[in-house]
Design a protein around this motif. Structure first.
Motif, PDB file in Angstrom:
ATOM      1  N   CYS A 142      27.354 -18.536  21.199  1.00  0.00           N
ATOM      2  CA  CYS A 142      27.715 -18.093  19.851  1.00  0.00           C
ATOM      3  C   CYS A 142      27.613 -19.253  18.860  1.00  0.00           C
ATOM      4  O   CYS A 142      27.158 -19.071  17.727  1.00  0.00           O
ATOM      5  CB  CYS A 142      29.122 -17.497  19.845  1.00  0.00           C
ATOM      6  SG  CYS A 142      29.191 -15.844  20.584  1.00  0.00           S
ATOM      7  N   LEU A 166      27.392 -17.127  15.611  1.00  0.00           N
ATOM      8  CA  LEU A 166      28.225 -15.923  15.728  1.00  0.00           C
ATOM      9  C   LEU A 166      29.680 -16.337  15.951  1.00  0.00           C
ATOM     10  O   LEU A 166      29.947 -17.349  16.598  1.00  0.00           O
ATOM     11  CB  LEU A 166      27.779 -15.091  16.941  1.00  0.00           C
ATOM     12  CG  LEU A 166      26.394 -14.460  16.909  1.00  0.00           C
ATOM     13  CD1 LEU A 166      26.037 -13.899  18.287  1.00  0.00           C
ATOM     14  CD2 LEU A 166      26.350 -13.343  15.862  1.00  0.00           C
ATOM     15  N   LYS A 192      28.012  -9.780  13.813  1.00  0.00           N
ATOM     16  CA  LYS A 192      28.647 -10.999  13.305  1.00  0.00           C
ATOM     17  C   LYS A 192      29.530 -11.677  14.343  1.00  0.00           C
ATOM     18  O   LYS A 192      29.797 -12.878  14.265  1.00  0.00           O
ATOM     19  CB  LYS A 192      29.531 -10.666  12.093  1.00  0.00           C
ATOM     20  CG  LYS A 192      28.792  -9.983  10.942  1.00  0.00           C
ATOM     21  CD  LYS A 192      28.129 -11.012  10.052  1.00  0.00           C
ATOM     22  CE  LYS A 192      27.399 -10.362   8.891  1.00  0.00           C
ATOM     23  NZ  LYS A 192      25.943 -10.290   9.103  1.00  0.00           N
ATOM     24  N   PHE A 246      24.038 -19.670  17.858  1.00  0.00           N
ATOM     25  CA  PHE A 246      23.452 -18.623  17.017  1.00  0.00           C
ATOM     26  C   PHE A 246      24.304 -18.315  15.787  1.00  0.00           C
ATOM     27  O   PHE A 246      24.028 -17.354  15.062  1.00  0.00           O
ATOM     28  CB  PHE A 246      23.228 -17.347  17.831  1.00  0.00           C
ATOM     29  CG  PHE A 246      22.049 -17.436  18.755  1.00  0.00           C
ATOM     30  CD1 PHE A 246      20.760 -17.285  18.264  1.00  0.00           C
ATOM     31  CD2 PHE A 246      22.212 -17.710  20.105  1.00  0.00           C
ATOM     32  CE1 PHE A 246      19.664 -17.375  19.095  1.00  0.00           C
ATOM     33  CE2 PHE A 246      21.120 -17.808  20.957  1.00  0.00           C
ATOM     34  CZ  PHE A 246      19.841 -17.643  20.448  1.00  0.00           C
ATOM     35  N   ASN A 263      22.282  -9.845  19.970  1.00  0.00           N
ATOM     36  CA  ASN A 263      23.296  -9.432  18.993  1.00  0.00           C
ATOM     37  C   ASN A 263      22.986  -9.980  17.607  1.00  0.00           C
ATOM     38  O   ASN A 263      23.085  -9.274  16.611  1.00  0.00           O
ATOM     39  CB  ASN A 263      24.686  -9.884  19.463  1.00  0.00           C
ATOM     40  CG  ASN A 263      25.317  -8.888  20.435  1.00  0.00           C
ATOM     41  OD1 ASN A 263      25.777  -7.826  20.033  1.00  0.00           O
ATOM     42  ND2 ASN A 263      25.305  -9.223  21.719  1.00  0.00           N
ATOM     43  N   LYS A 264      22.609 -11.248  17.577  1.00  0.00           N
ATOM     44  CA  LYS A 264      22.236 -11.864  16.293  1.00  0.00           C
ATOM     45  C   LYS A 264      21.083 -11.095  15.642  1.00  0.00           C
ATOM     46  O   LYS A 264      21.099 -10.823  14.438  1.00  0.00           O
ATOM     47  CB  LYS A 264      21.829 -13.319  16.539  1.00  0.00           C
ATOM     48  CG  LYS A 264      21.420 -14.076  15.298  1.00  0.00           C
ATOM     49  CD  LYS A 264      22.623 -14.475  14.467  1.00  0.00           C
ATOM     50  CE  LYS A 264      22.212 -15.254  13.236  1.00  0.00           C
ATOM     51  NZ  LYS A 264      23.378 -15.681  12.462  1.00  0.00           N
ATOM     52  N   GLN A 265      20.079 -10.750  16.470  1.00  0.00           N
ATOM     53  CA  GLN A 265      18.918 -10.015  15.968  1.00  0.00           C
ATOM     54  C   GLN A 265      19.318  -8.712  15.287  1.00  0.00           C
ATOM     55  O   GLN A 265      18.707  -8.275  14.323  1.00  0.00           O
ATOM     56  CB  GLN A 265      17.982  -9.661  17.153  1.00  0.00           C
ATOM     57  CG  GLN A 265      17.208 -10.813  17.707  1.00  0.00           C
ATOM     58  CD  GLN A 265      16.175 -11.330  16.719  1.00  0.00           C
ATOM     59  OE1 GLN A 265      16.379 -12.366  16.087  1.00  0.00           O
ATOM     60  NE2 GLN A 265      15.085 -10.605  16.562  1.00  0.00           N
ATOM     61  N   ALA A 275      23.771 -13.379  23.071  1.00  0.00           N
ATOM     62  CA  ALA A 275      24.020 -13.821  21.691  1.00  0.00           C
ATOM     63  C   ALA A 275      22.769 -13.601  20.846  1.00  0.00           C
ATOM     64  O   ALA A 275      22.840 -13.149  19.693  1.00  0.00           O
ATOM     65  CB  ALA A 275      24.441 -15.286  21.673  1.00  0.00           C
ATOM     66  N   TYR A 276      21.606 -13.895  21.429  1.00  0.00           N
ATOM     67  CA  TYR A 276      20.351 -13.721  20.700  1.00  0.00           C
ATOM     68  C   TYR A 276      20.155 -12.267  20.236  1.00  0.00           C
ATOM     69  O   TYR A 276      19.897 -12.000  19.073  1.00  0.00           O
ATOM     70  CB  TYR A 276      19.170 -14.158  21.569  1.00  0.00           C
ATOM     71  CG  TYR A 276      17.837 -13.722  21.021  1.00  0.00           C
ATOM     72  CD1 TYR A 276      17.219 -14.423  19.991  1.00  0.00           C
ATOM     73  CD2 TYR A 276      17.203 -12.583  21.525  1.00  0.00           C
ATOM     74  CE1 TYR A 276      16.008 -13.999  19.470  1.00  0.00           C
ATOM     75  CE2 TYR A 276      15.990 -12.156  21.012  1.00  0.00           C
ATOM     76  CZ  TYR A 276      15.386 -12.857  19.983  1.00  0.00           C
ATOM     77  OH  TYR A 276      14.192 -12.443  19.460  1.00  0.00           O
TER      78      TYR A 276
END
Lengths: 453, 453
Positions: B149, B154, B130, B152, B124-126, B121-122
């Motif tokens: 998610c 998401l 979405k 973060f 992907n967030k970076q 998740a980290y």
């Protein structure tokens, strides 16, 4: 102040003693009375039900009571439990408050209950008892005692309130996995059960009835003792290991709680986290505000009467002075099953009477909303009982946002909600509701209070 | 040797890096192939599915990969996880073996899965993603990703195998509590799902189908990436935090494992506990025997073919060299849902091929018997998947009793069984059975292997 988010203690810092609040009370709590004579009971009156070591703890006024080595050895598996700083929740709430929680959900049974079940099984084993009888509603207590009995080689018989027996097969399976016998209450195994069934063949049971059955079994069989998961002084005593650890962890954190919040049903997890701090307050060492949060549907402390009452429906127990809704009161079916009890631990009631703690009630929907907010921020999904504490914490944190005060708030996250997902599922589906204050039912139940004390 | 029963690490000793076993392999694992061309794929081929940081981890040969600070901050909530010495189990088994277990059930989701869900998740967030799409069978993975998610911010869409969606409403409720959308697979949301439903309107789904659906959703939507809970190199990498901690904890214990045992489905919890130790073995630092235990009903490593195969049913994934039972194989309904996968992590398969690890299979009834023996002694009731490791450990400990050898045995207790009580209930009621080796079905599935590699 530390910037850590978790405060752990090495196992060699596990407290060596439980804290007995009776030592620090400015005035003693009212005595337990014999229901026949109305006179204070002595240790011998309790001997059919409990081993003598636990009875002596029940009446002790020593401040520190040593935790036996064998009990500490088992505690070590999940104790010291972590103290967390809820930084992500603080951020979501945009509050200057510092929120801390002690997390008891890491115990093998998923709640704080093993703190006392292990101790009780130990003392019974020491006295040569072969079997323990108990009752359970949601199964948190029953599974914790079943686990402790498995560890000490004791038989365990659990009277499970019939509605839960049917609706919570997974808790039943957990108790049986530990080797316990689980019986739907009311049952035909006891006179108390038979009497209820004769009058109400379809009775779905209640905690008060299940207690009657377990007490009867213990009273009639010399090899069997009774075990209770809350309310009694010795049970609260065993839970104080939580608060004793928290004191050490707040030293690590270089902080101290301004407010302590716990949910209350019988009072044991609340006592566990708060008593060591209240003791310091009563000894004049450090002030703290302590708040008990109970369900609005079962508001013994905020709406009950402070009076002598029985702990069970069949009136087999001694009389204790407690904030009660009447022993025949059957609370509405809120999902926090562990908080559905007509009375309160006598020590907790006494502290409320002498102004050392405060009480408030919250409605069910607010508790689930709070629990989900907590879960999304902190990851842990709390048991519905613990959601009452979370709701109280969020209220306090939002007051801090209003006032700009940076208070340190401590609460006891007494268990995880992994066994309670039906409740969350119902909440998410919009099937849960708040209950009106059950005024008429409580008035009727209170009318039946015994005329002693 | 220490006489403690629990080895914890202060949060400042939480490992700063994951361990990448690719750095120490005497020969590299076979490359991942493009299903169309049969040629090795490059990072760009994976870009529609994963953020670039995870793709680079997938192909990295650096030994240490730094754990980002934000991920470590979240890890801190349940990490370092405790290492326990199972002294009560040793006593029950009357074995001279020293049994240790690393316990991942204290994570908020109750298993090891958040070790990678939080990291995924980290990253992907970076990268500005979405939404994540994934699949889940029993729900361990789905709930772990849903939790990450939520932390973060998401969105999370989980394709849940239809039979589990119906049978495991509590796991579904947990995912929804974290805010995820849960869809029964096969669904009408994807072409892959529609194709299955057209042919089999009553399909109860499978992991392979659910993967196809999640991959398709990610491939078609630029804001959505795909997330997998096991099998891939970067997933195994994230789990190595378990073994890295165990190395430090064994220093505390003044001991070192002779044997490491893990259960295997996709391979991630096994890799997590064992890879750092296997790395030391491959670097010639210290020897250790490592055993993967899999269900006899889904024996990819002990009975499968080492060949290139797809990870999903609709053949949307790249081809990986793996011990496979064939991507169309649907394993018998053993309760260890997390181990019902036709293939194995390529890195784990490679280690088996080059003789660094061993594999064995156990039947279902033995695993539950082992799990209950463990629960009664140690208190913790393991997830059915973890019971496979427990069964392997008990076998080894009993061999030690025969031979008189005092081996140190380490296993990964990858999760608690609080969500799996139906399985225990069925076992206690005598409703579970062992399954014959599904010879014909596997032969048919293997006949459909792609002709590349």
């Amino acid at each position: 102040m530390s910037d850590q988010i978790k405060f752990i203690l090495d196992e060699n810092r596990l407290p060596e003693s439980w804290y007995n609040i009776a030592a620090d009370l400015p005035q003693a709590a009212p005595p337990v009375l014999h229901p026949g004579t109305g006179e204070p009971i002595g240790p011998d009156d309790l001997a059919p039900l409990f081993p003598m070591a636990l009875i002596m703890q029940e009446v002790s006024t020593e401040r520190e009571i040593e935790i036996p080595g064998e009990v500490r050895n088992i505690y070590r598996q999940w104790r010291p439990s972590p103290l967390f700083r809820a930084r992500r929740l603080e951020k979501v709430l945009d509050t200057p408050a510092r929120i801390y929680y002690k997390y008891e959900g890491i115990s093998p049974a998923g709640s704080h209950k093993p703190n006392t079940s292990v101790a009780q099984a130990y003392y019974n084993k020491q006295q040569g008892v072969k079997k323990l009888a108990t009752e359970t509603v949601a199964g948190q207590w029953g599974s914790s005692l079943a686990m402790a009995c498995a560890m000490f080689g004791l038989e365990c018989k659990v009277f499970m309130v019939k509605v839960s027996f049917r609706q919570k097969p997974y808790r039943k399976a957990l108790m049986e996995s530990y080797g316990a016998t689980v019986i739907a209450s009311p049952s035909t195994e006891t006179d108390a059960g038979k009497a209820i069934l004769a009058e109400h063949p379809d009775s779905s049971g209640s905690l008060g009835i299940a207690i009657s059955e377990a007490v009867e079994v213990a009273a009639k069989d010399a090899d069997t003792k009774y075990s209770l998961g809350s309310v009694l002084n010795h049970v609260l005593l065993h839970q104080t290991v939580i608060g004793e650890e928290a004191l050490l962890q707040f030293e690590q954190a270089d902080d101290y709680p301004d407010v302590i919040i716990g949910c209350t049903g019988g009072g044991s997890n609340f006592a566990g986290i708060s008593f060591p701090f209240i003791g310091r307050k009563m000894r004049g060492e450090q002030d703290v505000k302590v708040v008990a949060v109970e369900p609005a549907a079962c508001p013994s402390m905020t709406r009950g009467k402070y009076a002598y009452d029985f702990g069970d429906t069949a009136h087999l127990t001694p009389l204790v002075k407690t904030h009660t809704l009447g022993s025949s009161f059957v609370p509405p079916p809120v999902h926090a099953g562990g908080l559905r009890y007509h009375g309160m631990a006598p020590l907790v009631s006494h502290l409320l009477e002498i102004g050392q703690i405060k009480a408030q009630s919250v409605h069910q929907l607010e508790t689930f909303q709070a629990g989900l907010q907590f879960a999304k921020a902190e990851g842990i999904i709390p048991a519905p009982e613990a959601n009452h504490a979370v709701a109280g914490v969020i209220q306090e944190a939002l007051r801090c946002r209003e006032s700009g005060e940076s208070k340190a708030i401590l609460f006891n996250l007494s268990g995880h909600g992994h066994f309670d997902m039906q409740a969350y599922s119902d909440y998410l589906a919009g099937k849960l509701k708040d209950y009106e204050y059950p005024e008429k039912e409580i008035a009727m139940a209170l009318a039946g209070l015994p005329s002693v004390g």
